[in-house]
Design an enzyme around this catalytic site. Structure first.
Site, mmCIF file in Angstrom:
data_model
loop_
_atom_site.group_PDB
_atom_site.id
_atom_site.type_symbol
_atom_site.label_atom_id
_atom_site.label_comp_id
_atom_site.label_asym_id
_atom_site.label_seq_id
_atom_site.Cartn_x
_atom_site.Cartn_y
_atom_site.Cartn_z
ATOM 1 N N HIS A 93 0.866 -1.186 0.000
ATOM 2 C CA HIS A 93 0.000 0.000 0.000
ATOM 3 C C HIS A 93 0.894 1.224 0.000
ATOM 4 O O HIS A 93 1.759 1.358 0.870
ATOM 5 C CB HIS A 93 -0.910 -0.012 1.227
ATOM 6 C CG HIS A 93 -1.588 1.294 1.494
ATOM 7 N ND1 HIS A 93 -2.273 1.985 0.513
ATOM 8 C CD2 HIS A 93 -1.678 2.052 2.612
ATOM 9 C CE1 HIS A 93 -2.755 3.111 1.035
ATOM 10 N NE2 HIS A 93 -2.397 3.169 2.305
ATOM 11 N N HIS A 95 1.300 5.690 -0.990
ATOM 12 C CA HIS A 95 0.659 6.974 -1.268
ATOM 13 C C HIS A 95 1.394 7.572 -2.468
ATOM 14 O O HIS A 95 2.033 8.607 -2.355
ATOM 15 C CB HIS A 95 0.763 7.904 -0.058
ATOM 16 C CG HIS A 95 0.051 7.422 1.164
ATOM 17 N ND1 HIS A 95 -0.023 8.156 2.326
ATOM 18 C CD2 HIS A 95 -0.643 6.282 1.421
ATOM 19 C CE1 HIS A 95 -0.728 7.489 3.240
ATOM 20 N NE2 HIS A 95 -1.106 6.345 2.716
ATOM 21 N N TYR A 120 1.752 -4.227 -20.143
ATOM 22 C CA TYR A 120 2.293 -4.573 -18.821
ATOM 23 C C TYR A 120 1.373 -4.181 -17.681
ATOM 24 O O TYR A 120 1.332 -4.845 -16.650
ATOM 25 C CB TYR A 120 3.709 -4.016 -18.637
ATOM 26 C CG TYR A 120 4.688 -4.913 -19.341
ATOM 27 C CD1 TYR A 120 5.216 -6.033 -18.701
ATOM 28 C CD2 TYR A 120 5.015 -4.712 -20.678
ATOM 29 C CE1 TYR A 120 6.062 -6.908 -19.361
ATOM 30 C CE2 TYR A 120 5.859 -5.576 -21.345
ATOM 31 C CZ TYR A 120 6.384 -6.677 -20.674
ATOM 32 O OH TYR A 120 7.207 -7.551 -21.328
#
Length: 221
Positions: A93, A95, A120
């Protein structure tokens, strides 16, 4: 693979992501599912650029901390994705700037935040779903991810960032990077009427590389 090696991998990939500016400050987290049902998770308030392998949080199968620092507060997010994606062994995860920017655009399709731009992106990330805004740590995000019923390995949290599952840590990292790069391409080309891959070209990739796309799945049902 030994747990020591897995801890080192988390630190190595975390540092690589951080040093390339893909997740600033102490944002972002990584988790790995272990053979005994427990997990390794990056600690709360830890920068991915400066992880200590010995202090990575070790959780048991019930999610209880057994060693290391306190884990990231995004645990529910990781749990929801693992529970719906049986094959997932790692989750990243971030940002990351362009993916977060993409998540705020009015025109994006929640079932596929990006058009089929490159082979891709489809091969690594598949399609990416958008989950509407929840404040960090809000348990409601769990229901939102479970609502996707495991059809997506990559999810974009509105105004927050991507959450991507993979069968290995490397696969999850590469898919997250591909998502970020494709979001960047989308923003560069926005308003320029670019040529995307045609449905025939997408079908060809799906056939040749055995890609599982949520929309193809729905056609089969």
């Amino acid at each position: 693979m030994t747990e020591t090696k897995l801890r080192d991998d988390i630190c190595r990939f975390g540092r690589s992501l951080f040093e390339r500016g893909l997740t600033p400050g102490s944002s972002g987290n990584i988790s790995l599912r272990l053979d005994d049902g427990g997990w390794l998770v990056t600690p709360t308030n830890a920068s991915l650029g400066f992880l200590d392998p010995g202090r990575i949080s070790r959780l048991d199968a019930q999610g209880r901390l057994t060693s290391g620092d306190a884990p990231t507060k995004e645990i529910p997010l990781h749990t929801a994705l693992y529970q719906t994606r049986a094959e997932a062994r790692a989750i990243v995860h971030l940002h990351s700037t362009h993916a977060v920017a993409l998540s705020m655009l009015p025109e994006i399709d929640p079932k596929a935040v990006l058009p089929p731009m490159t082979p891709y992106y489809l091969m690594r990330a598949g399609q990416t779903a958008l989950v509407s805004y929840h404040r960090p740590g809000d348990p409601a995000v769990v229901a939102a991810i479970k609502g996707l019923a495991g059809r997506y390995s990559s999810v974009l949290l509105a105004n927050h960032g991507p959450v991507v599952a993979g069968e290995t840590l490397e696969a999850a990292v590469f898919a997250t990077e591909e998502l970020e790069e494709t979001a960047r391409l989308y923003l560069l080309l926005r308003g320029l009427n670019p040529r995307y891959l045609s449905p025939e070209q997408v079908a060809d990739l799906v056939r040749v590389f055995g890609i599982s796309l949520p929309e193809q799945d729905e056609h089969h049902h």
